[in-house]
Design a protein around this motif. Structure first.
Motif, PDB file in Angstrom:
ATOM      1  N   GLU A  99       0.824  -1.217   0.000  1.00  0.00           N
ATOM      2  CA  GLU A  99       0.000   0.000   0.000  1.00  0.00           C
ATOM      3  C   GLU A  99       0.857   1.266   0.000  1.00  0.00           C
ATOM      4  O   GLU A  99       0.627   2.189  -0.773  1.00  0.00           O
ATOM      5  CB  GLU A  99      -0.937  -0.009   1.212  1.00  0.00           C
ATOM      6  CG  GLU A  99      -1.952   1.114   1.184  1.00  0.00           C
ATOM      7  CD  GLU A  99      -2.955   1.020   2.323  1.00  0.00           C
ATOM      8  OE1 GLU A  99      -3.456   2.083   2.735  1.00  0.00           O
ATOM      9  OE2 GLU A  99      -3.239  -0.103   2.779  1.00  0.00           O
ATOM     10  N   ALA A 103       1.256   3.970  -3.175  1.00  0.00           N
ATOM     11  CA  ALA A 103       0.958   5.404  -3.069  1.00  0.00           C
ATOM     12  C   ALA A 103       2.129   6.246  -3.568  1.00  0.00           C
ATOM     13  O   ALA A 103       1.939   7.211  -4.319  1.00  0.00           O
ATOM     14  CB  ALA A 103       0.613   5.768  -1.624  1.00  0.00           C
ATOM     15  N   ARG A 105       4.546   5.331  -5.682  1.00  0.00           N
ATOM     16  CA  ARG A 105       4.692   5.127  -7.139  1.00  0.00           C
ATOM     17  C   ARG A 105       3.635   5.910  -7.896  1.00  0.00           C
ATOM     18  O   ARG A 105       3.920   6.521  -8.926  1.00  0.00           O
ATOM     19  CB  ARG A 105       4.591   3.627  -7.446  1.00  0.00           C
ATOM     20  CG  ARG A 105       4.762   3.276  -8.891  1.00  0.00           C
ATOM     21  CD  ARG A 105       6.223   3.055  -9.232  1.00  0.00           C
ATOM     22  NE  ARG A 105       6.313   2.320 -10.483  1.00  0.00           N
ATOM     23  CZ  ARG A 105       6.843   2.843 -11.584  1.00  0.00           C
ATOM     24  NH1 ARG A 105       7.359   4.038 -11.578  1.00  0.00           N
ATOM     25  NH2 ARG A 105       6.881   2.138 -12.681  1.00  0.00           N
ATOM     26  N   ALA A 106       2.400   5.903  -7.392  1.00  0.00           N
ATOM     27  CA  ALA A 106       1.311   6.653  -8.035  1.00  0.00           C
ATOM     28  C   ALA A 106       1.630   8.145  -8.058  1.00  0.00           C
ATOM     29  O   ALA A 106       1.488   8.800  -9.100  1.00  0.00           O
ATOM     30  CB  ALA A 106      -0.008   6.394  -7.316  1.00  0.00           C
ATOM     31  N   GLN A 107       2.071   8.689  -6.947  1.00  0.00           N
ATOM     32  CA  GLN A 107       2.405  10.116  -6.883  1.00  0.00           C
ATOM     33  C   GLN A 107       3.548  10.447  -7.836  1.00  0.00           C
ATOM     34  O   GLN A 107       3.527  11.470  -8.517  1.00  0.00           O
ATOM     35  CB  GLN A 107       2.754  10.511  -5.453  1.00  0.00           C
ATOM     36  CG  GLN A 107       1.564  10.497  -4.532  1.00  0.00           C
ATOM     37  CD  GLN A 107       1.956  10.697  -3.074  1.00  0.00           C
ATOM     38  OE1 GLN A 107       3.119  10.582  -2.692  1.00  0.00           O
ATOM     39  NE2 GLN A 107       0.961  10.991  -2.249  1.00  0.00           N
ATOM     40  N   THR A 123      -7.408  10.918 -13.245  1.00  0.00           N
ATOM     41  CA  THR A 123      -7.637  10.320 -11.933  1.00  0.00           C
ATOM     42  C   THR A 123      -9.134  10.143 -11.742  1.00  0.00           C
ATOM     43  O   THR A 123      -9.939  10.856 -12.342  1.00  0.00           O
ATOM     44  CB  THR A 123      -7.061  11.192 -10.806  1.00  0.00           C
ATOM     45  OG1 THR A 123      -7.666  12.483 -10.862  1.00  0.00           O
ATOM     46  CG2 THR A 123      -5.541  11.327 -10.933  1.00  0.00           C
ATOM     47  N   ASP A 127     -10.574   7.819  -5.029  1.00  0.00           N
ATOM     48  CA  ASP A 127      -9.254   7.310  -4.650  1.00  0.00           C
ATOM     49  C   ASP A 127      -8.197   8.090  -5.424  1.00  0.00           C
ATOM     50  O   ASP A 127      -8.141   8.004  -6.654  1.00  0.00           O
ATOM     51  CB  ASP A 127      -9.130   5.816  -4.958  1.00  0.00           C
ATOM     52  CG  ASP A 127      -7.876   5.201  -4.345  1.00  0.00           C
ATOM     53  OD1 ASP A 127      -6.837   5.898  -4.230  1.00  0.00           O
ATOM     54  OD2 ASP A 127      -7.930   4.028  -3.978  1.00  0.00           O
ATOM     55  N   HIS A 129      -5.245   7.547  -5.905  1.00  0.00           N
ATOM     56  CA  HIS A 129      -4.256   6.702  -6.575  1.00  0.00           C
ATOM     57  C   HIS A 129      -4.865   5.837  -7.670  1.00  0.00           C
ATOM     58  O   HIS A 129      -4.186   4.975  -8.226  1.00  0.00           O
ATOM     59  CB  HIS A 129      -3.525   5.837  -5.546  1.00  0.00           C
ATOM     60  CG  HIS A 129      -2.876   6.660  -4.486  1.00  0.00           C
ATOM     61  ND1 HIS A 129      -3.106   6.475  -3.148  1.00  0.00           N
ATOM     62  CD2 HIS A 129      -2.040   7.730  -4.571  1.00  0.00           C
ATOM     63  CE1 HIS A 129      -2.427   7.358  -2.457  1.00  0.00           C
ATOM     64  NE2 HIS A 129      -1.771   8.131  -3.292  1.00  0.00           N
ATOM     65  N   ALA A 150      -3.615   2.091 -12.943  1.00  0.00           N
ATOM     66  CA  ALA A 150      -3.477   1.858 -11.504  1.00  0.00           C
ATOM     67  C   ALA A 150      -4.722   1.204 -10.920  1.00  0.00           C
ATOM     68  O   ALA A 150      -5.844   1.660 -11.162  1.00  0.00           O
ATOM     69  CB  ALA A 150      -3.208   3.184 -10.799  1.00  0.00           C
ATOM     70  N   PRO A 152      -5.464   0.545  -7.241  1.00  0.00           N
ATOM     71  CA  PRO A 152      -5.041   0.656  -5.844  1.00  0.00           C
ATOM     72  C   PRO A 152      -5.692  -0.378  -4.927  1.00  0.00           C
ATOM     73  O   PRO A 152      -5.068  -0.824  -3.970  1.00  0.00           O
ATOM     74  CB  PRO A 152      -5.439   2.084  -5.452  1.00  0.00           C
ATOM     75  CG  PRO A 152      -6.417   2.527  -6.473  1.00  0.00           C
ATOM     76  CD  PRO A 152      -6.139   1.752  -7.715  1.00  0.00           C
TER      77      PRO A 152
END
Length: 182
Positions: A99, A103, A105-107, A123, A127, A129, A150, A152
């Motif tokens: 988790e 987060a 990696r997504a950012q 997006t 969520d 992410h 993605a 998540p």
């Protein structure tokens, strides 16, 4: 370009993604039209999925990675096909992350594509992410793109890379800056 997609997050499992070449344009939630040295490229976000339409003097190409009802073509690890005068190469991999790693990696990916002139990311509400992102470039006689899908809730990130064009013998071609490959 980073946008918020005003729709329910419907493609909720990485394993549901399928791949197809040659499909007609599907309804898109966001579109980015690009002109890359004579190549017309359209990046299209389809929910948690993508479609890329390429038009150039040598012909056209349509790539779709999406949850397609009735499709029997799952997401392959790799494809290499001849499309008229072009060579088409596609590769996919699935990253499974914790988790906290997910987060981060997504950012990182959203920051990378947010201000890139040849990128489109969307997006989803609910969520921060949950996203789909795409980035394209032209290198010589080749058009290249990468995508990130993605998931998540599963901690999974589906990463694809595509190259279309006349093959450069003996040349290693990477789509985007090294930091994208992290």
């Amino acid at each position: 370009m980073l946008t918020t997609l005003h729709t329910a997050y419907t493609d909720t499992r990485a394993d549901d993604l399928a791949w197809a070449l040659g499909r007609e344009p599907l309804p898109a939630l966001a579109v980015l039209d690009l002109e890359l040295a004579g190549a017309k490229l359209q990046l299209r976000l389809l929910g948690a999925s993508h479609q890329v339409l390429l038009e150039e003097e040598q012909g056209t190409c349509s790539e779709t990675v999406a949850c397609m009802p009735g499709s029997r073509t799952p997401l392959p690890l790799g494809v290499s096909e001849r499309l008229g005068a072009w060579e088409y190469e596609f590769a996919a991999r699935v990253e499974t992350l914790s988790e906290g790693s997910f987060a981060g990696r997504a950012q990182e990916l959203l920051a990378l594509v947010a201000d890139h002139p040849n990128s489109l990311a969307g997006t989803f509400p609910g969520d921060p992410h949950a996203f789909t992102a795409m980035m394209a470039q032209r290198r010589g006689r080749q058009v290249l793109w990468r995508t990130w899908h993605a998931y998540p809730q599963e901690g999974r990130l589906v990463v694809t890379r595509t190259r279309v064009g006349v093959a450069a013998r003996g040349a290693e071609v990477a789509c985007c800056p090294e930091q994208v490959l992290l």
